[in-house]
Write an enzyme that holds these catalytic residues in place. Structure first.
Site, mmCIF file in Angstrom:
data_model
loop_
_atom_site.group_PDB
_atom_site.id
_atom_site.type_symbol
_atom_site.label_atom_id
_atom_site.label_comp_id
_atom_site.label_asym_id
_atom_site.label_seq_id
_atom_site.Cartn_x
_atom_site.Cartn_y
_atom_site.Cartn_z
ATOM 1 N N TRP A 185 76.695 129.864 65.961
ATOM 2 C CA TRP A 185 75.777 129.886 67.102
ATOM 3 C C TRP A 185 74.390 130.258 66.575
ATOM 4 O O TRP A 185 74.238 131.264 65.878
ATOM 5 C CB TRP A 185 76.199 130.917 68.168
ATOM 6 C CG TRP A 185 75.105 131.075 69.184
ATOM 7 C CD1 TRP A 185 74.743 130.155 70.132
ATOM 8 C CD2 TRP A 185 74.184 132.165 69.296
ATOM 9 N NE1 TRP A 185 73.648 130.620 70.831
ATOM 10 C CE2 TRP A 185 73.291 131.844 70.337
ATOM 11 C CE3 TRP A 185 74.032 133.372 68.616
ATOM 12 C CZ2 TRP A 185 72.247 132.689 70.716
ATOM 13 C CZ3 TRP A 185 72.999 134.227 68.993
ATOM 14 C CH2 TRP A 185 72.116 133.885 70.040
ATOM 15 N N GLU B 154 78.745 126.512 68.832
ATOM 16 C CA GLU B 154 78.605 127.061 70.194
ATOM 17 C C GLU B 154 77.221 126.772 70.763
ATOM 18 O O GLU B 154 76.203 127.102 70.155
ATOM 19 C CB GLU B 154 78.839 128.586 70.160
ATOM 20 C CG GLU B 154 78.709 129.244 71.533
ATOM 21 C CD GLU B 154 78.867 130.769 71.475
ATOM 22 O OE1 GLU B 154 78.992 131.327 70.365
ATOM 23 O OE2 GLU B 154 78.843 131.393 72.559
ATOM 24 N N LYS C 30 74.219 126.865 73.931
ATOM 25 C CA LYS C 30 73.665 127.864 74.841
ATOM 26 C C LYS C 30 72.676 127.190 75.768
ATOM 27 O O LYS C 30 72.082 126.166 75.435
ATOM 28 C CB LYS C 30 72.985 128.952 74.015
ATOM 29 C CG LYS C 30 72.398 130.069 74.838
ATOM 30 C CD LYS C 30 72.660 131.402 74.191
ATOM 31 C CE LYS C 30 71.794 132.480 74.788
ATOM 32 N NZ LYS C 30 72.351 133.786 74.502
ATOM 33 N N ASP D 179 81.135 128.988 75.824
ATOM 34 C CA ASP D 179 80.997 130.378 76.272
ATOM 35 C C ASP D 179 80.779 130.349 77.783
ATOM 36 O O ASP D 179 79.907 129.620 78.281
ATOM 37 C CB ASP D 179 79.811 131.016 75.536
ATOM 38 C CG ASP D 179 79.600 132.483 75.879
ATOM 39 O OD1 ASP D 179 79.547 132.805 77.081
ATOM 40 O OD2 ASP D 179 79.465 133.303 74.955
ATOM 41 N N HIS E 145 77.249 130.368 79.187
ATOM 42 C CA HIS E 145 76.231 129.475 78.643
ATOM 43 C C HIS E 145 76.020 128.203 79.448
ATOM 44 O O HIS E 145 75.677 127.155 78.915
ATOM 45 C CB HIS E 145 76.563 129.125 77.185
ATOM 46 C CG HIS E 145 76.428 130.300 76.277
ATOM 47 N ND1 HIS E 145 76.509 130.209 74.911
ATOM 48 C CD2 HIS E 145 76.205 131.610 76.546
ATOM 49 C CE1 HIS E 145 76.359 131.416 74.365
ATOM 50 N NE2 HIS E 145 76.173 132.282 75.342
ATOM 51 N N HIS F 105 84.669 131.207 74.526
ATOM 52 C CA HIS F 105 84.187 132.586 74.550
ATOM 53 C C HIS F 105 84.312 133.025 76.003
ATOM 54 O O HIS F 105 83.461 132.692 76.829
ATOM 55 C CB HIS F 105 82.732 132.683 74.091
ATOM 56 C CG HIS F 105 82.588 132.869 72.612
ATOM 57 N ND1 HIS F 105 81.389 133.153 72.009
ATOM 58 C CD2 HIS F 105 83.512 132.861 71.628
ATOM 59 C CE1 HIS F 105 81.588 133.283 70.701
ATOM 60 N NE2 HIS F 105 82.859 133.104 70.443
ATOM 61 N N ASP G 265 73.217 135.214 81.474
ATOM 62 C CA ASP G 265 74.194 135.317 80.393
ATOM 63 C C ASP G 265 74.283 136.774 79.939
ATOM 64 O O ASP G 265 73.887 137.126 78.838
ATOM 65 C CB ASP G 265 73.730 134.405 79.242
ATOM 66 C CG ASP G 265 74.692 134.411 78.076
ATOM 67 O OD1 ASP G 265 75.878 134.740 78.285
ATOM 68 O OD2 ASP G 265 74.245 134.102 76.960
ATOM 69 N N ASP H 164 76.811 138.897 79.454
ATOM 70 C CA ASP H 164 77.909 139.386 78.619
ATOM 71 C C ASP H 164 78.549 140.661 79.150
ATOM 72 O O ASP H 164 78.860 141.576 78.393
ATOM 73 C CB ASP H 164 77.451 139.556 77.160
ATOM 74 C CG ASP H 164 77.192 138.218 76.494
ATOM 75 O OD1 ASP H 164 78.156 137.484 76.256
ATOM 76 O OD2 ASP H 164 76.010 137.900 76.222
ATOM 77 N N ASP I 25 83.824 137.324 74.420
ATOM 78 C CA ASP I 25 82.454 137.632 73.996
ATOM 79 C C ASP I 25 81.792 138.450 75.097
ATOM 80 O O ASP I 25 81.343 137.902 76.105
ATOM 81 C CB ASP I 25 81.686 136.324 73.731
ATOM 82 C CG ASP I 25 80.286 136.596 73.185
ATOM 83 O OD1 ASP I 25 79.963 137.765 72.910
ATOM 84 O OD2 ASP I 25 79.512 135.621 73.042
HETATM 85 C C1 RNT Z 1 75.181 134.354 72.098
HETATM 86 C C2 RNT Z 1 76.535 133.782 71.842
HETATM 87 C C3 RNT Z 1 77.245 134.353 70.651
HETATM 88 C C4 RNT Z 1 77.051 135.845 70.518
HETATM 89 C C5 RNT Z 1 77.847 136.462 69.400
HETATM 90 C C6 RNT Z 1 77.470 137.877 69.119
HETATM 91 O O1 RNT Z 1 74.658 133.985 73.306
HETATM 92 O O2 RNT Z 1 77.326 133.913 72.974
HETATM 93 O O3 RNT Z 1 78.584 134.009 70.713
HETATM 94 O O4 RNT Z 1 77.341 136.515 71.695
HETATM 95 O O5 RNT Z 1 77.729 135.679 68.263
HETATM 96 ZN ZN ZN Z 2 79.433 133.453 72.809
#
Ligand code: RNT
Ligand code: ZN
Length: 418
Positions: free
Chosen positions: A184, A225, A227, A258, A261, A285, A293, A295, A325
């Protein structure tokens, strides 16, 4: 309270719908979740930098006691792991190396900096996944790494990417399970770019160069990955969903989706069956975006349940690699792990306990009444008793008793760190 009677009642309940709870328990035990190392220290890593810089991601909160070195992180994980039923994987980032006091830059990371992790992982029986770290570094500060137009910056990061593949392959050989290496990159612009295509062409070239060396898939599998946006890359992200979908398809790479994302009204769950027939496999993820986003720690919410339901309905647990994640610094960080993983597992169990065949038969016969009615009845079925039984069989705490154990660990271990 969990009793055998509660479980056998639940078992009968599900039987009336044609669902075998024994089968569900067995299958749940076969779903490993790749647990993110970065929850334990707010994505700081152990290079000596200490906090996320750049990359457009951010942990918020100042809960005391975060892991300050690999030993503390390993200890924290072992403790959290004892509160989570089943067998799982551990997901490392390149910035969690053990440098032995020397400055090892990202273009110099090598397997020797991860021998401690491998030894530990082998002793726990936990395979390792990996991630190159394309953020928190002066050469990422301009907002571009692999998609940079500055040749010096670009080649530095290409070297990093290549080295992480070597490390991941080493993980795979040593732990006997292919290490998923997830790429990523944060590259993008805060404001309206003048050249979207140029950076995308550069990113393709950089990735192709990194992936030019072939590794056996028994050792490592590369993933990419996408975003949507980040802090500081609101207007343009080079590696968007469409970009990586096309890249993964054309290059035979694993696509990572993810949950945070995508646009807030999009659903990752809905995308799974649109993409899987073409890619054959996917990495997820599992995360929880709250308004952005963010997390947040994964909970057993509708979005998470929908993801696991789609995997179950597609009978794709072997082909969809589940990683989590999230990173929350506002609550006990180990508890965050336990909550996030146990909730993911509960969502998976709910999916495994769905009478999918019955629902499908109703659908195929045009009986949408039964399809809807049954889905709603499922919501109040005794899932909890089956979950408790899963914990019991896997020697993990049943119900909320684990919370007290975390508090105890906090008092004896974490408080001593500040
Ligand atoms: C970032 C991505 C990625 C990170 C990790 C820490 O937006 O989601 O996966 O969260 O690599
Ligand atoms: Zn991620």
């Amino acid at each position: 309270m969990h009793t055998e009677a509660a479980y056998s009642d639940a078992r009968e309940h599900y039987q009336t719908l044609g669902v075998d709870t024994e089968e569900a328990l067995k299958r749940l035990g076969e779903i490993p979740i790749s647990i993110n190392c970065w929850q334990a220290d707010d994505v700081g890593g152990f290079e000596g930098v200490g906090e996320i810089t750049g990359g457009g991601i951010m942990a918020t909160g100042g809960y005391p006691g975060k892991a300050r070195n690999p030993d503390e992180l390993r200890k924290d994980f072992e403790f959290a792991y004892s509160l989570i039923p089943g067998r799982h994987r551990f997901n490392l980032h390149a910035s969690y190396l053990e440098h032995g006091g020397k400055k090892i830059d990202r273009d110099a990371v090598a397997p020797e900096h991860f021998t401690g992790w491998v030894e530990w992982a082998r002793s726990l029986g936990v395979p390792l996944d990996f991630n190159p770290t394309f953020f928190s570094h002066p050469l990422a500060d301009a907002g571009f790494t692999l998609a940079s137009k500055d040749e010096k910056i670009r080649s530095f990061w290409i070297e990093h990417g290549k080295r992480t593949r070597e490390i991941a392959a080493y993980f795979g050989r040593e732990t006997g399970s292919a290490s998923l290496n997830n790429f990523w990159v944060p590259d993008g612009y805060k404001d309206e770019p003048a050249d979207r295509l140029g950076h995308r062409e550069i990113l393709i070239r950089s990735l192709d160069e990194i992936f030019s060396k072939a590794y056996p898939e028994t050792e490592t599998i590369d993933a990419v990955e996408s975003k949507l946006f980040g802090i500081g890359s609101e207007s343009y992200v080079v590696g968007s969903h469409d970009f990586y979908l096309a890249y993964a398809l054309s290059r035979g790479k694993l696509l990572t989706m993810d949950a945070g994302h995508y646009h807030p009204t999009e659903s990752v769950a809905e995308k799974i069956t649109a993409i899987l027939p073409f890619t054959g496999r996917l990495m997820l993820h599992v995360s929880r975006p709250v308004r952005w986003d963010s997390d947040h720690v994964v909970i057993m919410d509708d979005a998470t349940k929908a993801i696991f339901r789609e995997i179950k309905r597609a009978d794709a647990f072997e082909r969809i690699y589940v990683a989590v994640d999230f990173f929350d610094a506002s609550i006990n960080r180990l508890a965050a792990w336990v909550i996030g993983i146990r909730s993911s597992q509960k969502a998976a169990l709910a999916a495994l306990l769905e009478p999918t065949a019955t629902l499908r038969a109703a659908e195929e016969s045009g009986d949408f009444t039964t399809r809807l009615a049954l889905q709603e009845e499922m919501r109040t079925m005794p899932l909890g008793a089956v979950w408790d039984e899963f914990c019991r069989r896997n020697d993990a705490p049943i119900g909320p008793v684990w919370i007290e154990r975390v508090k105890e660990y906090e008092k004896t271990v974490l408080d001593a760190r500040s």
